[in-house]
Design a protein around this motif. Structure first.
Motif, PDB file in Angstrom:
ATOM      1  N   ASN A   1      -3.638 -55.443 100.584  1.00 44.93           N
ATOM      2  CA  ASN A   1      -5.161 -56.039 100.400  1.00 44.93           C
ATOM      3  C   ASN A   1      -5.012 -57.671 100.462  1.00 44.93           C
ATOM      4  OD1 ASN A   1      -6.025 -53.577  99.515  1.00 44.93           O
ATOM      5  ND2 ASN A   1      -5.182 -53.985  97.330  1.00 44.93           N
ATOM      6  N   PHE A   2      -6.174 -57.999 100.841  1.00 46.25           N
ATOM      7  CA  PHE A   2      -6.324 -59.461 101.209  1.00 46.25           C
ATOM      8  C   PHE A   2      -7.310 -60.114 100.349  1.00 46.25           C
ATOM      9  CE2 PHE A   2      -7.312 -63.110 103.773  1.00 46.25           C
ATOM     10  CZ  PHE A   2      -8.317 -63.016 104.544  1.00 46.25           C
ATOM     11  N   THR A   3      -6.874 -61.235  99.840  1.00 50.92           N
ATOM     12  CA  THR A   3      -7.563 -61.902  98.868  1.00 50.92           C
ATOM     13  C   THR A   3      -8.226 -63.322  99.264  1.00 50.92           C
ATOM     14  OG1 THR A   3      -6.896 -60.721  96.959  1.00 50.92           O
ATOM     15  CG2 THR A   3      -7.864 -63.027  96.621  1.00 50.92           C
ATOM     16  N   ILE A   4      -9.469 -63.787  99.237  1.00 46.71           N
ATOM     17  CA  ILE A   4      -9.830 -65.170  99.492  1.00 46.71           C
ATOM     18  C   ILE A   4      -9.912 -65.744  98.242  1.00 46.71           C
ATOM     19  CG2 ILE A   4     -11.177 -66.615 101.090  1.00 46.71           C
ATOM     20  CD1 ILE A   4     -11.573 -64.224 102.868  1.00 46.71           C
ATOM     21  N   THR A   5      -9.481 -66.820  98.175  1.00 49.60           N
ATOM     22  CA  THR A   5      -9.697 -67.770  96.905  1.00 49.60           C
ATOM     23  C   THR A   5     -10.451 -68.947  97.132  1.00 49.60           C
ATOM     24  OG1 THR A   5      -7.421 -67.252  96.209  1.00 49.60           O
ATOM     25  CG2 THR A   5      -8.462 -69.125  95.088  1.00 49.60           C
ATOM     26  N   ALA A   6     -11.339 -69.029  96.233  1.00 50.31           N
ATOM     27  CA  ALA A   6     -12.470 -70.037  96.410  1.00 50.31           C
ATOM     28  C   ALA A   6     -12.952 -69.813  97.769  1.00 50.31           C
ATOM     29  CB  ALA A   6     -11.811 -71.504  96.275  1.00 50.31           C
ATOM     30  N   SER A   7     -13.774 -68.706  97.789  1.00 49.75           N
ATOM     31  CA  SER A   7     -14.253 -68.496  99.068  1.00 49.75           C
ATOM     32  C   SER A   7     -15.320 -69.691  99.623  1.00 49.75           C
ATOM     33  CB  SER A   7     -15.193 -67.358  99.105  1.00 49.75           C
ATOM     34  OG  SER A   7     -16.124 -67.322  98.255  1.00 49.75           O
ATOM     35  N   GLN A   8     -15.552 -69.757 101.002  1.00 48.73           N
ATOM     36  CA  GLN A   8     -16.374 -70.782 101.744  1.00 48.73           C
ATOM     37  C   GLN A   8     -17.506 -69.941 102.691  1.00 48.73           C
ATOM     38  OE1 GLN A   8     -13.762 -73.728 103.452  1.00 48.73           O
ATOM     39  NE2 GLN A   8     -12.933 -74.311 101.417  1.00 48.73           N
ATOM     40  N   VAL A   9     -18.367 -70.744 103.010  1.00 47.90           N
ATOM     41  CA  VAL A   9     -19.418 -70.095 103.756  1.00 47.90           C
ATOM     42  C   VAL A   9     -18.884 -69.878 105.092  1.00 47.90           C
ATOM     43  CG1 VAL A   9     -21.542 -70.524 105.009  1.00 47.90           C
ATOM     44  CG2 VAL A   9     -21.507 -71.142 102.728  1.00 47.90           C
ATOM     45  N   VAL A  10     -17.702 -70.505 105.451  1.00 45.18           N
ATOM     46  CA  VAL A  10     -17.119 -70.209 106.975  1.00 45.18           C
ATOM     47  C   VAL A  10     -16.173 -68.906 106.815  1.00 45.18           C
ATOM     48  CG1 VAL A  10     -17.000 -72.877 107.784  1.00 45.18           C
ATOM     49  CG2 VAL A  10     -15.372 -71.838 106.244  1.00 45.18           C
ATOM     50  N   ASP A  11     -16.026 -68.513 105.657  1.00 40.05           N
ATOM     51  CA  ASP A  11     -15.394 -67.257 105.678  1.00 40.05           C
ATOM     52  C   ASP A  11     -16.078 -66.085 105.904  1.00 40.05           C
ATOM     53  OD1 ASP A  11     -13.724 -68.670 102.507  1.00 40.05           O
ATOM     54  OD2 ASP A  11     -12.992 -68.549 104.632  1.00 40.05           O
ATOM     55  N   SER A  12     -17.446 -66.259 106.001  1.00 42.55           N
ATOM     56  CA  SER A  12     -18.362 -65.218 106.370  1.00 42.55           C
ATOM     57  C   SER A  12     -17.947 -64.543 107.766  1.00 42.55           C
ATOM     58  CB  SER A  12     -20.020 -65.617 106.434  1.00 42.55           C
ATOM     59  OG  SER A  12     -20.161 -66.110 105.153  1.00 42.55           O
ATOM     60  N   ALA A  13     -17.603 -63.341 107.755  1.00 39.26           N
ATOM     61  CA  ALA A  13     -17.091 -62.618 109.132  1.00 39.26           C
ATOM     62  C   ALA A  13     -16.863 -61.256 108.775  1.00 39.26           C
ATOM     63  CB  ALA A  13     -15.749 -63.365 109.351  1.00 39.26           C
ATOM     64  N   VAL A  14     -16.495 -60.458 109.771  1.00 42.16           N
ATOM     65  CA  VAL A  14     -16.115 -58.936 109.547  1.00 42.16           C
ATOM     66  C   VAL A  14     -14.595 -59.029 109.557  1.00 42.16           C
ATOM     67  CG1 VAL A  14     -16.101 -56.723 110.439  1.00 42.16           C
ATOM     68  CG2 VAL A  14     -18.149 -58.068 110.585  1.00 42.16           C
ATOM     69  N   TYR A  15     -13.835 -58.512 108.678  1.00 40.54           N
ATOM     70  CA  TYR A  15     -12.388 -58.431 108.492  1.00 40.54           C
ATOM     71  C   TYR A  15     -12.117 -57.221 108.608  1.00 40.54           C
ATOM     72  CZ  TYR A  15     -12.796 -63.359 106.604  1.00 40.54           C
ATOM     73  OH  TYR A  15     -13.227 -64.481 106.313  1.00 40.54           O
ATOM     74  N   PHE A  16     -10.838 -56.961 109.612  1.00 42.41           N
ATOM     75  CA  PHE A  16     -10.126 -55.769 110.054  1.00 42.41           C
ATOM     76  C   PHE A  16      -9.019 -55.563 109.457  1.00 42.41           C
ATOM     77  CE2 PHE A  16     -13.722 -53.970 112.454  1.00 42.41           C
ATOM     78  CZ  PHE A  16     -14.276 -54.840 113.053  1.00 42.41           C
ATOM     79  N   CYS A  17      -8.454 -54.559 108.910  1.00 41.41           N
ATOM     80  CA  CYS A  17      -7.142 -54.177 108.751  1.00 41.41           C
ATOM     81  C   CYS A  17      -6.825 -53.242 109.722  1.00 41.41           C
ATOM     82  CB  CYS A  17      -7.222 -53.698 107.385  1.00 41.41           C
ATOM     83  SG  CYS A  17      -5.363 -53.065 106.695  1.00 41.41           S
ATOM     84  N   ALA A  18      -5.614 -53.437 110.118  1.00 40.33           N
ATOM     85  CA  ALA A  18      -5.034 -52.597 111.350  1.00 40.33           C
ATOM     86  C   ALA A  18      -3.412 -52.043 111.082  1.00 40.33           C
ATOM     87  CB  ALA A  18      -5.276 -53.386 112.685  1.00 40.33           C
ATOM     88  N   LEU A  19      -3.406 -51.051 111.747  1.00 40.45           N
ATOM     89  CA  LEU A  19      -1.937 -50.541 111.588  1.00 40.45           C
ATOM     90  C   LEU A  19      -1.158 -50.197 112.901  1.00 40.45           C
ATOM     91  CD1 LEU A  19       0.358 -48.854 110.020  1.00 40.45           C
ATOM     92  CD2 LEU A  19      -1.163 -46.870 110.218  1.00 40.45           C
ATOM     93  N   GLY A  20      -0.055 -50.694 113.174  1.00 37.50           N
ATOM     94  CA  GLY A  20       0.600 -50.508 114.290  1.00 37.50           C
ATOM     95  C   GLY A  20       1.982 -49.919 114.034  1.00 37.50           C
ATOM     96  N   GLY A  21       2.279 -48.964 115.054  1.00 33.20           N
ATOM     97  CA  GLY A  21       3.416 -48.148 115.110  1.00 33.20           C
ATOM     98  C   GLY A  21       3.263 -46.883 115.940  1.00 33.20           C
ATOM     99  N   GLY A  22       4.402 -46.141 116.661  1.00 31.74           N
ATOM    100  CA  GLY A  22       4.286 -45.405 117.617  1.00 31.74           C
ATOM    101  C   GLY A  22       4.500 -45.849 118.810  1.00 31.74           C
ATOM    102  N   SER A  23       4.685 -44.741 119.625  1.00 28.32           N
ATOM    103  CA  SER A  23       5.151 -45.160 120.826  1.00 28.32           C
ATOM    104  C   SER A  23       4.077 -45.811 121.925  1.00 28.32           C
ATOM    105  CB  SER A  23       5.620 -43.799 121.762  1.00 28.32           C
ATOM    106  OG  SER A  23       4.667 -42.914 121.780  1.00 28.32           O
ATOM    107  N   GLN A  24       2.947 -45.588 121.462  1.00 21.97           N
ATOM    108  CA  GLN A  24       1.761 -46.100 122.370  1.00 21.97           C
ATOM    109  C   GLN A  24       1.762 -47.706 122.265  1.00 21.97           C
ATOM    110  OE1 GLN A  24      -1.212 -42.363 122.387  1.00 21.97           O
ATOM    111  NE2 GLN A  24      -1.857 -44.054 121.269  1.00 21.97           N
TER     112      GLN A  24
END
Lengths: 114, 114
Positions: B76-99
């Motif tokens: 999980n990802f926490t932003i403390t004292a958020s700001q307008v510049v934090d407005s965005a889409v945030y993606f979580c991703a998993l890496g693993g495997g031979s590809q």
């Protein structure tokens, strides 16, 4: 270093037209990837390459072809564009020997098929 | 199969509020990496953090902090004292495997209002 670059940045195609998206990287990375991003879907892997002259299918390969004739370039082709291929396309590269799976992304290509 | 779930599609907060973005992953690999990317309205993907499966230490970077818990397969990802510049889409991703590719969640759109 320019990192990962993509050409073009924007393109509008008519249904049935063909085009090629070019991805270039100057980091001597072995692995390269093409993803597509659709609203609410995250990024999905289209095709990837683990080295010059090799390519493989990802999660959503239908309607696309790729080629990796040179290590630094990875081309994505649409032979007969369809409206379902309207998307933002991201290219990425990585250096797997580091074992970190960290990927370097290009700025994206926004493609609209009418 | 590998999978990343970001259950929150959209979050709206008022500036200075704290906000936590949830990420739950599935993998059978013992070695894997977890990532967070930010996609601002301009469209590029901005790398925020990488975590490997052997390092469960939480990390703080300025207003950003990450909580990795293998027991619940969450990053999980926490932003403390958020700001307008934090407005965005945030993606979580998993890496693993031979590809070597990343498996992305569908993203959480964060809107921070003044």
């Amino acid at each position: 270093n320019a990192g990962v670059t993509q050409t073009p940045k924007f393109r509008v195609l008519k249904t049935g037209q063909s085009m090629t998206l070019l991805c270039a990287q100057d980091m001597n990375h072995e692995y390269m990837y093409w993803y597509r991003q659709d609203p609410g879907m995250g990024l999905r892997l289209i095709h990837y390459s683990v080295g010059e002259g090799t390519t493989a299918k990802g999660e959503v390969p239908d309607g696309y072809n790729v080629s990796r004739l040179k290590k630094q370039n990875f081309l994505l082709g649409l032979e007969s564009a369809a409206p379902s291929q309207t998307s933002v396309y991201f290219c990425a590269s990585s250096f797997p020997r580091l074992g970190t799976y960290e990927q370097y992304f290009g700025p994206g290509t926004r493609l609209t098929v009418t | 199969a590998q999978k990343v779930t970001q259950a929150q599609t959209e979050i709206s907060v008022v500036e200075k509020e704290d906000v936590t973005l949830d990420c739950v992953y599935e993998t059978r690999d013992t070695t894997y990496y977890l990532f967070w990317y930010k996609q601002p309205p301009s469209g590029e993907l901005v790398f925020l953090i990488r975590r490997n499966s052997f390092d469960e230490q939480n990390e703080i970077s300025g207003r950003y902090s990450w909580n990795f818990q293998k027991s619940t397969s969450s990053f999980n990802f926490t932003i403390t004292a958020s700001q307008v510049v934090d407005s965005a889409v945030y993606f979580c991703a998993l890496g693993g495997g031979s590809q070597g590719n990343l498996i992305f969640g569908k993203g959480t759109k964060l809107s921070v209002k003044p």
